[in-house]
Design an enzyme around this catalytic site. Structure first.
Site, short mmCIF file in Angstrom:
data_model
loop_
_atom_site.label_atom_id
_atom_site.label_comp_id
_atom_site.label_asym_id
_atom_site.label_seq_id
_atom_site.Cartn_x
_atom_site.Cartn_y
_atom_site.Cartn_z
N LYS A 89 0.96 -1.33 -0.03
CA LYS A 89 0.00 0.12 0.07
C LYS A 89 0.82 1.19 0.02
O LYS A 89 0.39 2.18 -0.51
CB LYS A 89 -0.99 0.13 1.23
CG LYS A 89 -1.93 -1.07 1.20
CD LYS A 89 -3.35 -0.63 1.35
CE LYS A 89 -4.61 -1.41 1.04
NZ LYS A 89 -4.30 -2.75 1.49
N GLU A 111 -9.79 6.55 3.50
CA GLU A 111 -10.82 5.60 4.07
C GLU A 111 -9.92 4.32 4.56
O GLU A 111 -8.85 4.26 3.84
CB GLU A 111 -11.60 5.26 3.23
CG GLU A 111 -11.47 4.15 2.15
CD GLU A 111 -10.38 4.60 1.15
OE1 GLU A 111 -10.26 5.67 0.98
OE2 GLU A 111 -9.62 3.76 0.56
N SER A 377 1.40 -9.87 -1.01
CA SER A 377 1.13 -8.46 -0.96
C SER A 377 1.50 -7.66 0.44
O SER A 377 1.62 -6.67 0.63
CB SER A 377 -0.22 -8.41 -1.16
OG SER A 377 -1.16 -8.89 -0.39
C1 PLP Z 1 -5.22 -3.98 1.35
C2 PLP Z 1 -4.51 -5.19 1.28
C3 PLP Z 1 -4.84 -5.93 0.28
C4 PLP Z 1 -6.14 -5.84 -0.75
O1 PLP Z 1 -6.12 -4.62 -1.49
P1 PLP Z 1 -5.80 -4.57 -3.22
O2 PLP Z 1 -6.11 -3.20 -3.50
O3 PLP Z 1 -6.60 -5.58 -3.87
O4 PLP Z 1 -4.50 -4.99 -3.46
C5 PLP Z 1 -4.21 -7.17 -0.10
N1 PLP Z 1 -3.10 -7.56 0.68
C6 PLP Z 1 -2.76 -6.79 1.82
C7 PLP Z 1 -1.60 -7.24 2.61
C8 PLP Z 1 -3.48 -5.56 1.95
O5 PLP Z 1 -3.12 -5.03 2.91
#
Ligand code: PLP
Length: 400
Positions: A89, A111, A377
């Site tokens: 993020k 948000e 992610s």
């Molecule tokens: C917020 C988040 C997501 C989901 O958001 P996307 O916009 O679909 O990437 C996925 N993995 C993590 C670790 C997150 O914090």
């Protein structure tokens, strides 16, 4: 034909900018200015320097040997979990705050659901000395109190939202309301590839550093700059968009997305918007939305707070509808098990969101030479309590 955004802000039939009249001029200005700014040499220099020195990029591309053996392929993990603040993020919030400054904005709003985007926004606001207000559903404020304390410690004001179901959708509504009241001095940092045009494209571009690095790293490691498969989880779609961005129109590369099935699509307790949604308008974009026959939004349900959203980015709605991407719905128990598996086979505790992408491996069959790049992610520190509470779902890995 391209799967990237067109001049009007659409991906096929999805996207656009459906905003109230009071925001029209603000959104229009952003549409006109975002590309010249983020493509300028000055912006790129500042952005890339921060990604390197502050975030810790490039993130490693790691050949996961034991997982590769298990799934019969060459599995590489793109390690977004190693970024500052623990997920992808921050790539986006750094870019958007630089843009906000260059547009002369004085105040940041955001948000957040679980608090990950809120923390990433509060972080860059501390860095850039900008006042920051984060809207979060009152229920999430209670459930995610560690992230609430982090945001406050970073200097942000967290406003609990007590409309609707007290969760992410309601927090987003409230952030949009704030934006309507302060359209000229306030920049709204959206956390995913959702919202009115240009947000989905802007966020995808700011996350596209992920696939830019994958190209270079694959070239170095295997002498070829593309994989056979790209895999990522989708909530709103930003880590997936970044992972696929530079390959989206390259048909040699198969795209596999994992959305949150919750207790199962057929149970109705789900966040699998691509499977369960219908065409609608949510938070400024035309996309697939989980809704009642009357068009009321249905609350999403997933064990993973970051995937718990009743909409989906317009880019991904189009990729799925055009069959450019294969989308699996991964249930809570499958994600938990996959997280334990990665933990025990590779020593990496992934975020629950990322565990959905890992679980999708089980639904696929590979050739041994297939090169698979899967984006992790985020890291799982925030989810340890959930993992321990669901140890019984981890099979042989839960005996400790
Ligand atoms: C917020 C988040 C997501 C989901 O958001 P996307 O916009 O679909 O990437 C996925 N993995 C993590 C670790 C997150 O914090």
């Amino acid at each position: 034909m391209s799967y990237l955004v067109d001049k009007q802000g659409f991906y096929g039939e999805f996207g656009g900018a459906y905003v109230p009249e009071i925001l029209y001029a603000t959104v229009k200005r952003l549409q006109e200015e975002y590309l010249p700014i983020i493509e300028s040499e000055e912006f790129k220099r500042e952005y890339m320097t921060l990604l390197r020195d502050y975030v810790g990029r490039p993130s490693p591309l790691y050949l996961a040997k034991r997982m590769s053996e298990k799934y019969g392929c060459q599995l590489y993990l793109k390690r977004e979990d190693l970024n500052h603040t623990g997920a992808h993020k921050i790539n986006n919030t750094i870019g958007q705050i630089l843009l906000a400054k260059k547009m002369g904005k004085k105040r940041i709003i955001a948000e957040t659901g679980a608090g990950q985007h809120g923390v990433a926004t509060a972080t860059v606001c501390a860095l850039m000395d900008m006042p920051c207000v984060v809207y979060q559903g009152a229920l999430d404020v209670e459930r995610q109190h560690v992230n609430v304390e982090r945001m406050k410690m970073l200097g942000a004001e967290v406003r609990p939202v007590k409309t609707g179901n007290w969760t992410l959708k309601d927090a987003t509504n409230e952030a949009i309301r704030d934006w309507c009241c302060h359209p000229s001095d306030t920049f709204y940092i959206i956390g995913s590839t959702v919202g009115p045009h240009p947000y989905p494209d802007m966020v995808a571009r700011l996350q596209s550093i992920i696939s830019e690095e994958i190209k270079k790293q694959l070239q170095e490691k295997i002498g070829r700059d593309y994989p056979d498969y790209l895999m990522a989880c989708v909530g709103g779609g930003s880590n997936a968009a970044g992972t696929i961005y530079h390959y989206i129109d390259d048909e040699r590369v198969k795209i596999v997305l994992a959305e949150a099935g919750g207790k199962g699509v057929e149970t109705g307790h789900t966040a699998a918007t691509i499977h369960a949604g219908r065409l609608g308008i949510l938070h400024g974009a035309k996309t697939l939305v989980m809704q009642t026959p009357d068009g009321q939004i249905i609350e999403a349900e997933s064990i993973s707070a970051g995937l718990d959203y009743p909409g989906i980015g317009p880019m991904h709605a189009n990729l799925a509808t055009q069959h450019r991407a294969t989308v699996y719905s991964i249930n809570d128990d499958e994600a938990i098990r996959a997280a334990y598996e990665l933990t025990r086979l590779e020593g990496i505790i992934p975020a629950l969101e990322s565990a959905h992408a890992i679980a999708a491996l089980q639904k696929m069959t590979f050739k041994p030479e297939d090169v698979v790049v899967l984006t992790v992610s985020g890291r799982g520190d925030k989810d340890v309590e959930t993992y321990l509470n669901n140890k019984d779902l981890a099979g042989e890995y839960g005996n400790f």
